[in-house]
Write a protein that holds these residues in place. Structure first.
Motif, PDB file in Angstrom:
ATOM      1  N   VAL A  15       0.859  -1.189   0.000  1.00  0.00           N
ATOM      2  CA  VAL A  15       0.000   0.000   0.000  1.00  0.00           C
ATOM      3  C   VAL A  15       0.891   1.233   0.000  1.00  0.00           C
ATOM      4  O   VAL A  15       1.831   1.332   0.793  1.00  0.00           O
ATOM      5  CB  VAL A  15      -0.921   0.019   1.243  1.00  0.00           C
ATOM      6  N   ILE A  35      -7.434   0.103   3.596  1.00  0.00           N
ATOM      7  CA  ILE A  35      -6.904  -0.773   2.546  1.00  0.00           C
ATOM      8  C   ILE A  35      -6.254  -2.017   3.165  1.00  0.00           C
ATOM      9  O   ILE A  35      -6.467  -3.139   2.703  1.00  0.00           O
ATOM     10  CB  ILE A  35      -5.892  -0.021   1.660  1.00  0.00           C
ATOM     11  N   VAL A  72      -0.359  -7.560  -5.437  1.00  0.00           N
ATOM     12  CA  VAL A  72      -1.179  -6.353  -5.533  1.00  0.00           C
ATOM     13  C   VAL A  72      -0.466  -5.174  -4.891  1.00  0.00           C
ATOM     14  O   VAL A  72       0.159  -5.324  -3.835  1.00  0.00           O
ATOM     15  CB  VAL A  72      -2.537  -6.568  -4.804  1.00  0.00           C
ATOM     16  N   ILE A  74      -1.820  -1.241  -3.966  1.00  0.00           N
ATOM     17  CA  ILE A  74      -2.913  -0.267  -4.003  1.00  0.00           C
ATOM     18  C   ILE A  74      -2.372   1.069  -3.531  1.00  0.00           C
ATOM     19  O   ILE A  74      -1.766   1.156  -2.457  1.00  0.00           O
ATOM     20  CB  ILE A  74      -4.090  -0.709  -3.105  1.00  0.00           C
ATOM     21  N   SER A  76      -3.303   5.210  -2.693  1.00  0.00           N
ATOM     22  CA  SER A  76      -4.401   6.104  -2.342  1.00  0.00           C
ATOM     23  C   SER A  76      -3.866   7.521  -2.330  1.00  0.00           C
ATOM     24  O   SER A  76      -2.831   7.797  -1.717  1.00  0.00           O
ATOM     25  CB  SER A  76      -4.957   5.729  -0.954  1.00  0.00           C
ATOM     26  N   ALA A 124      -5.261   1.579 -13.495  1.00  0.00           N
ATOM     27  CA  ALA A 124      -5.216   0.204 -13.007  1.00  0.00           C
ATOM     28  C   ALA A 124      -4.537  -0.606 -14.090  1.00  0.00           C
ATOM     29  O   ALA A 124      -4.808  -0.410 -15.272  1.00  0.00           O
ATOM     30  CB  ALA A 124      -6.621  -0.340 -12.743  1.00  0.00           C
ATOM     31  N   ILE A 133      -3.220  -0.477  -8.662  1.00  0.00           N
ATOM     32  CA  ILE A 133      -4.386   0.388  -8.852  1.00  0.00           C
ATOM     33  C   ILE A 133      -4.232   1.656  -8.031  1.00  0.00           C
ATOM     34  O   ILE A 133      -3.730   1.634  -6.907  1.00  0.00           O
ATOM     35  CB  ILE A 133      -5.701  -0.343  -8.492  1.00  0.00           C
ATOM     36  N   LEU A 135      -6.242   4.492  -6.159  1.00  0.00           N
ATOM     37  CA  LEU A 135      -7.530   4.882  -5.594  1.00  0.00           C
ATOM     38  C   LEU A 135      -7.461   6.318  -5.082  1.00  0.00           C
ATOM     39  O   LEU A 135      -6.372   6.850  -4.852  1.00  0.00           O
ATOM     40  CB  LEU A 135      -7.929   3.926  -4.461  1.00  0.00           C
ATOM     41  N   LEU A 146     -12.648  -0.235  -3.447  1.00  0.00           N
ATOM     42  CA  LEU A 146     -12.435  -1.611  -3.003  1.00  0.00           C
ATOM     43  C   LEU A 146     -13.684  -2.455  -3.225  1.00  0.00           C
ATOM     44  O   LEU A 146     -13.593  -3.643  -3.552  1.00  0.00           O
ATOM     45  CB  LEU A 146     -12.023  -1.639  -1.530  1.00  0.00           C
TER      46      LEU A 146
END
Length: 166
Positions: A15, A35, A72, A74, A76, A124, A133, A135, A146
């Motif tokens: 993250v 997340i 993954v 992610i 933000s 993404a 991705i 966000l 999510l």
């Protein structure tokens, strides 16, 4: 590896929070924990969230995480229109392939709640076998994103790993 065999250990996930104020300690990041909880609920082993200033530090954090080969990543924050919102610009060069339908789905879901969702410039896509991705920065925007990922994340990772069944 076929889709029926167990995955070799839990998938890893990272993250990255892009926020000048949170990175400076001016306020506590509230999106990262949302997340991390979501990833844990989906069985991922997570690295600690990296809270970095907007711009190039986001790119550096993404590259550092990619070296760990997570399933993954992610992010933000940093997806808006102000001059220091550069997360999409830091992410795009790292992607081998974009997956535009995911962002279309997220913007569509968000726009049902606020027209401002259309202003998110996130990407993404796949960087090797890693799904990345972008966000939005708000916990609400993160939760909406999510929710869109929920039904597809497992299949998406299977496909990137080449372990999907047709």
């Amino acid at each position: 590896m076929s889709g029926c065999e167990p995955h070799h250990g839990p998938r890893k996930a990272g993250v990255v929070i892009a926020s000048n104020r949170a990175a400076a300690g001016i306020y506590e990041d509230r999106s990262g924990p949302v997340i991390l909880d979501w990833l844990a609920e989906h069985g991922y082993d997570t690295f600690p969230a990296m809270v970095v200033p907007d711009g190039e530090p986001v790119g550096a954090a993404l590259r550092a995480l990619l070296s760990q080969e997570p399933s993954v990543i992610i992010t933000s924050g940093g997806t808006g229109l102000s001059p220091d919102d550069q997360t999409p610009e830091m992410t795009l060069p790292l992607l081998d392939r974009e997956i535009p339908g995911i962002m279309e789905g997220i913007r569509r879901a968000g726009a049902a709640k606020t027209p401002l969702a259309m202003l998110s410039r996130g990407h993404a896509g796949a960087a090797g076998k890693t799904f990345i991705i972008n966000l939005p920065g708000s916990p609400k925007g993160v939760m909406d994103g999510l929710a869109v990922l929920d039904p597809v994340i497992g299949h998406l990772c299977d496909q990137l790993e080449g372990s999907h069944e047709h």
